[in-house]
Design a protein around this motif. Structure first.
Motif, short mmCIF file in Angstrom:
data_model
loop_
_atom_site.label_atom_id
_atom_site.label_comp_id
_atom_site.label_asym_id
_atom_site.label_seq_id
_atom_site.Cartn_x
_atom_site.Cartn_y
_atom_site.Cartn_z
N TYR A 298 64.25 96.10 1.47
CA TYR A 298 63.40 95.71 0.29
C TYR A 298 62.04 95.99 -0.17
N SER A 299 62.56 96.24 -1.33
CA SER A 299 60.74 96.74 -1.62
C SER A 299 59.63 96.09 -2.11
N ILE A 300 58.67 96.26 -1.00
CA ILE A 300 57.93 95.14 -1.30
C ILE A 300 56.33 95.06 -2.23
N GLY A 301 56.82 93.92 -3.42
CA GLY A 301 56.20 94.10 -4.57
C GLY A 301 54.79 93.71 -4.97
N GLY A 302 54.67 93.45 -5.91
CA GLY A 302 52.78 92.47 -6.02
C GLY A 302 51.86 91.18 -5.20
N SER A 303 51.48 90.99 -5.29
CA SER A 303 51.28 89.41 -3.92
C SER A 303 50.58 88.92 -5.54
N TYR B 63 53.40 88.44 -0.92
CA TYR B 63 53.79 89.37 -1.07
C TYR B 63 55.91 88.58 -2.12
N LYS B 64 55.81 89.05 -3.07
CA LYS B 64 57.14 89.72 -3.69
C LYS B 64 58.10 90.64 -3.12
N LEU B 65 58.70 90.12 -2.76
CA LEU B 65 60.03 90.89 -1.84
C LEU B 65 61.14 91.31 -3.37
N HIS B 66 61.88 92.96 -3.36
CA HIS B 66 62.88 92.83 -4.32
C HIS B 66 64.02 93.15 -3.04
N GLY B 67 64.83 92.85 -3.49
CA GLY B 67 66.30 93.50 -2.51
C GLY B 67 66.85 94.66 -3.45
N LEU B 68 67.07 95.70 -2.47
CA LEU B 68 67.96 96.96 -2.79
C LEU B 68 68.93 97.33 -2.64
N ASP B 69 70.10 96.34 -1.95
CA ASP B 69 71.19 96.35 -1.49
C ASP B 69 71.82 95.50 -2.11
N GLN B 70 72.81 95.99 -1.60
CA GLN B 70 74.26 94.51 -2.30
C GLN B 70 73.63 92.98 -1.67
N ALA C 236 67.59 88.84 -3.99
CA ALA C 236 66.12 87.82 -3.30
C ALA C 236 64.88 87.48 -4.56
N PHE C 237 64.79 88.54 -4.90
CA PHE C 237 63.90 88.61 -6.11
C PHE C 237 63.73 86.33 -7.09
N ASP C 238 65.19 86.53 -7.32
CA ASP C 238 65.64 85.10 -7.60
C ASP C 238 65.60 84.17 -7.11
N ARG C 239 65.54 83.83 -5.98
CA ARG C 239 65.70 83.49 -4.48
C ARG C 239 64.42 83.03 -3.85
N ASN C 240 63.15 83.73 -5.14
CA ASN C 240 62.36 83.44 -4.39
C ASN C 240 61.98 83.72 -3.21
N ILE C 241 62.51 84.81 -2.38
CA ILE C 241 62.25 85.48 -0.79
C ILE C 241 61.14 86.16 -1.11
N VAL C 242 59.94 85.47 -0.17
CA VAL C 242 58.45 86.39 -0.23
C VAL C 242 58.32 86.27 1.08
N LYS D 69 46.73 94.80 4.91
CA LYS D 69 45.38 95.53 5.27
C LYS D 69 46.63 96.82 5.10
N THR D 70 47.63 96.44 5.15
CA THR D 70 48.58 97.78 5.05
C THR D 70 48.76 98.11 4.08
N ILE D 71 49.45 96.30 3.69
CA ILE D 71 50.14 97.26 2.32
C ILE D 71 49.66 97.01 0.55
N ASP D 72 47.78 96.14 0.96
CA ASP D 72 47.00 96.84 -0.13
C ASP D 72 46.30 98.19 -0.73
N THR D 73 46.30 98.83 1.06
CA THR D 73 45.53 100.34 1.05
C THR D 73 46.39 101.09 0.41
#
Length: 207
Positions: A125-130, A139-146, A151-157, A192-196
């Motif tokens: 997953y690519s971690i998107g915006g908060s 944080y929104k999650l964007h699935g990168l695999d089949q 994930a995004f359409d399922r509101n998996i965060v 802290k890790t994600i935002d920085t």
């Protein structure tokens, strides 16, 4: 006399041999073919695959990545913040999985990419915006695999939940609707890790 000896030999010897064969059979040990699971070895494998993936792209943070080992019990620390630059785990914590992933057998989960399945989905997953939602900041999650493309359409965060404990437990923790769900204290570390980070961070869920 000779006939008597021959009779004894031919009558008794087969039973002696049969007895020896039975003893040999009894000494055969059956080895357990199921290997003992090592999360450390599995993590090494996933880190190697992550390095290969990140080496082919400049869009993502190549110094840190998040690893979720769903083969471990939910009461164990199975969410790892990994320093790829120095090759070590820098933080770890508990994470809940989807209620739909339960099979009724402890230690065995199922996964799905289908909407309303309430299952966790394996993959990167690519971690998107908060944003601020039901559970506060998430944080929104964007699935990168089949396996997690919906994930995004399922509101998996990635979100926090107050009922997730801070420390390891001898029993399973509560489930989500498919989201990786952590306790508030650990979420602060992830935040802290994600935002920085100047680049998007990759999270991978594996089994």
């Amino acid at each position: 006399m000779k006939n008597t000896i021959y009779f004894i030999l031919f009558s008794v010897m087969p039973f002696i041999c049969l007895s020896c064969e039975n003893k040999k059979e009894k000494t055969i040990t059956i080895k357990n073919s199921k290997p003992i699971y090592s999360y450390e070895e599995k993590l090494k494998t996933e880190v190697t695959k992550m390095r290969s993936f990140l080496g082919k792209s400049t869009h993502y943070n190549s110094d840190v990545a998040l690893f979720l080992d769903m083969r471990l019990d939910s009461g164990k620390n199975r969410f790892f913040v990994y320093d790829l630059k120095n090759n070590k785990i820098v933080h770890k914590g508990l994470v809940g999985h989807g209620s739909g992933s339960e099979t009724g057998i402890r230690g065995e989960l199922k996964f799905s990419n289908v909407k309303n399945s309430n299952c966790s989905s394996l993959g990167r997953y690519s971690i998107g915006g908060s944003y601020v939602g039901t559970f506060g900041k998430a944080y929104k999650l964007h699935g990168l695999d089949q396996t997690n493309s919906n994930a995004f359409d399922r509101n998996i965060v990635l979100h926090k939940y107050e009922d997730i404990p801070d420390e390891e437990q001898p029993y399973p923790i509560c489930n989500s609707l498919g989201c990786p769900m952590v306790n508030e204290k650990f979420f602060s570390v992830l935040e802290k890790t994600i935002d920085t980070s100047k680049k998007k961070i990759i999270l991978v869920m594996y089994y």
